[in-house]
Write a protein that holds these residues in place. Structure first.
Motif, short mmCIF file in Angstrom:
data_model
loop_
_atom_site.label_atom_id
_atom_site.label_comp_id
_atom_site.label_asym_id
_atom_site.label_seq_id
_atom_site.Cartn_x
_atom_site.Cartn_y
_atom_site.Cartn_z
N VAL A 77 -40.41 -0.50 -22.58
CA VAL A 77 -41.00 -0.39 -21.24
C VAL A 77 -41.55 1.01 -21.01
N ARG A 78 -40.69 2.01 -21.27
CA ARG A 78 -41.13 3.39 -21.02
C ARG A 78 -42.27 3.79 -21.95
N GLU A 79 -42.13 3.52 -23.24
CA GLU A 79 -43.15 3.93 -24.20
C GLU A 79 -44.50 3.32 -23.88
N ASP A 94 -49.97 3.28 -8.88
CA ASP A 94 -49.48 2.96 -7.54
C ASP A 94 -48.56 1.74 -7.54
N LEU A 95 -48.70 0.91 -8.58
CA LEU A 95 -47.84 -0.27 -8.68
C LEU A 95 -47.71 -0.64 -10.15
N LEU A 96 -46.47 -0.86 -10.59
CA LEU A 96 -46.18 -1.27 -11.96
C LEU A 96 -45.44 -2.60 -11.92
N TYR A 97 -46.02 -3.61 -12.60
CA TYR A 97 -45.46 -4.96 -12.58
C TYR A 97 -44.71 -5.29 -13.88
N VAL A 98 -43.69 -6.13 -13.75
CA VAL A 98 -43.24 -7.00 -14.83
C VAL A 98 -44.24 -8.15 -14.88
N VAL A 113 -35.13 0.30 -16.23
CA VAL A 113 -36.15 1.23 -16.71
C VAL A 113 -37.28 1.34 -15.68
N PHE A 114 -37.59 0.26 -14.99
CA PHE A 114 -38.56 0.32 -13.90
C PHE A 114 -38.05 1.24 -12.79
N ASP A 115 -36.75 1.18 -12.51
CA ASP A 115 -36.17 2.11 -11.54
C ASP A 115 -36.34 3.56 -11.99
N GLU A 116 -36.12 3.82 -13.27
CA GLU A 116 -36.27 5.19 -13.79
C GLU A 116 -37.71 5.68 -13.62
N LEU A 117 -38.67 4.83 -13.96
CA LEU A 117 -40.07 5.22 -13.83
C LEU A 117 -40.44 5.44 -12.36
N TYR A 118 -39.87 4.66 -11.49
CA TYR A 118 -40.07 4.84 -10.04
C TYR A 118 -39.47 6.17 -9.59
N ASP A 119 -38.25 6.46 -10.00
CA ASP A 119 -37.59 7.70 -9.59
C ASP A 119 -38.33 8.93 -10.12
N GLU A 120 -38.94 8.81 -11.28
CA GLU A 120 -39.66 9.92 -11.88
C GLU A 120 -41.09 10.06 -11.35
N GLU A 141 -31.53 -7.79 -6.48
CA GLU A 141 -30.13 -7.39 -6.61
C GLU A 141 -29.97 -6.26 -7.61
N ILE A 142 -30.76 -6.28 -8.67
CA ILE A 142 -30.61 -5.30 -9.75
C ILE A 142 -31.37 -4.01 -9.46
N LEU A 143 -32.58 -4.12 -8.95
CA LEU A 143 -33.41 -2.94 -8.70
C LEU A 143 -32.91 -2.13 -7.51
N ASP A 144 -32.93 -0.82 -7.64
CA ASP A 144 -32.73 0.05 -6.48
C ASP A 144 -34.04 0.20 -5.71
#
Length: 263
Positions: A77-79, A94-98, A113-120, A141-144
């Motif tokens: 996901v990150r790479e 501005d928006l990243l989708y699964v 990993v989507f949460d990490e990319l959002y936080d960064e 439930e899983i995503l912050d």
């Protein structure tokens, strides 16, 4: 709640780099501010070139991409998102989708990993695509980070009423792909009759109906300037016309994930 500009410009299938870049530049000139691409579309670089060539400031453009289902393993996901940002020529989207909850998707492993990319700040917002209500509930439930959108097939033959109601109650925008029904709009009497009354096209009526649904943002595809303008400047339907479209009973899904380009 994140405001997603409407309508957006869908770019699926527009993989001629020069044409795609010019389409994006022209769309921004017309007034579009929401650009939708994906790793699968093989045109992220061209979309980025169109944004760069436009006189519209980057901060005024709502730029979107999606992670390919086969790239949804945590280590990928990150790479692959970093590669998408490089192709787009930006530091953040501005928006990243699964893109689809399939292939390498595992909610417990993928979504953090989507949460990490959002936080960064690499993704200003995160979202999902082609999720059912159950999968949406699990993701929330899983995503912050908030799930700000669910991109799904939606048009008069597939109104997705239950899903739309679920999303409205949770401040999730439904982004509607295939809003012009892939050439089938003209075969529908309700759309054709309204189009005749208004001296427009059945496709414009379908798109107008979607734009008037609360919580829905359509992303029609187009390349030529005339079609781009027609999709951007749709008529306002009366309550009676909306009701006639709502009353259509036929149902058809036009997109089969088993036929998608990643298979």
């Amino acid at each position: 709640m994140t405001t997603i500009p409407s309508p957006g410009l869908g770019t699926s299938g527009n993989d001629n780099a020069e044409q795609c870049a010019e389409t994006v530049r022209t769309a921004l000139e017309i007034g579009y501010r929401h650009l939708d691409t994906a790793q699968m579309y093989d045109n992220e670089a061209a979309v980025g070139d169109g944004v760069a060539a436009s006189e519209v400031p980057r901060e005024d453009v709502f730029l979107v991409t999606k992670v390919l289902p086969s790239n949804l393993a945590p280590e990928d996901v990150r790479e692959t998102t970093e590669a998408s940002l490089d192709r787009l020529g930006v530091d953040t989207v501005d928006l990243l989708y699964v893109h689809w909850p399939m292939k390498a998707y595992d909610a417990e492993a993928t979504l953090p990993v989507f949460d990490e990319l959002y936080d960064e700040g690499r993704a200003e917002n995160v979202a999902v695509s082609n999720f059912t209500t159950d999968l949406l509930a699990e993701a929330r439930e899983i995503l912050d980070a908030p799930v700000v959108a669910n991109q799904v097939e939606m048009h008069p033959l597939l109104p997705q009423d239950d899903l739309l109601s679920f999303c409205r109650e949770r401040d999730i925008t439904v982004v509607a792909y295939s809003p012009l029904m892939q050439g089938e709009a003209g075969d529908m009497d309700a759309l054709a009759d309204i189009a005749d009354d208004r001296d427009t096209t059945p496709e414009a009526v379908s798109l107008a109906w979607l734009r008037q649904r609360d919580g829905v943002v359509p992303i029609p595809k187009a390349t030529g300037e005339d079609h781009l303008r027609a999709n951007f400047e749709t008529p306002t339907l009366s309550a009676e016309e909306v009701a006639r479209i709502d009353a259509i009973e036929e149902r058809e899904r036009l997109i089969d994930p088993d036929d998608a380009a990643w298979n």
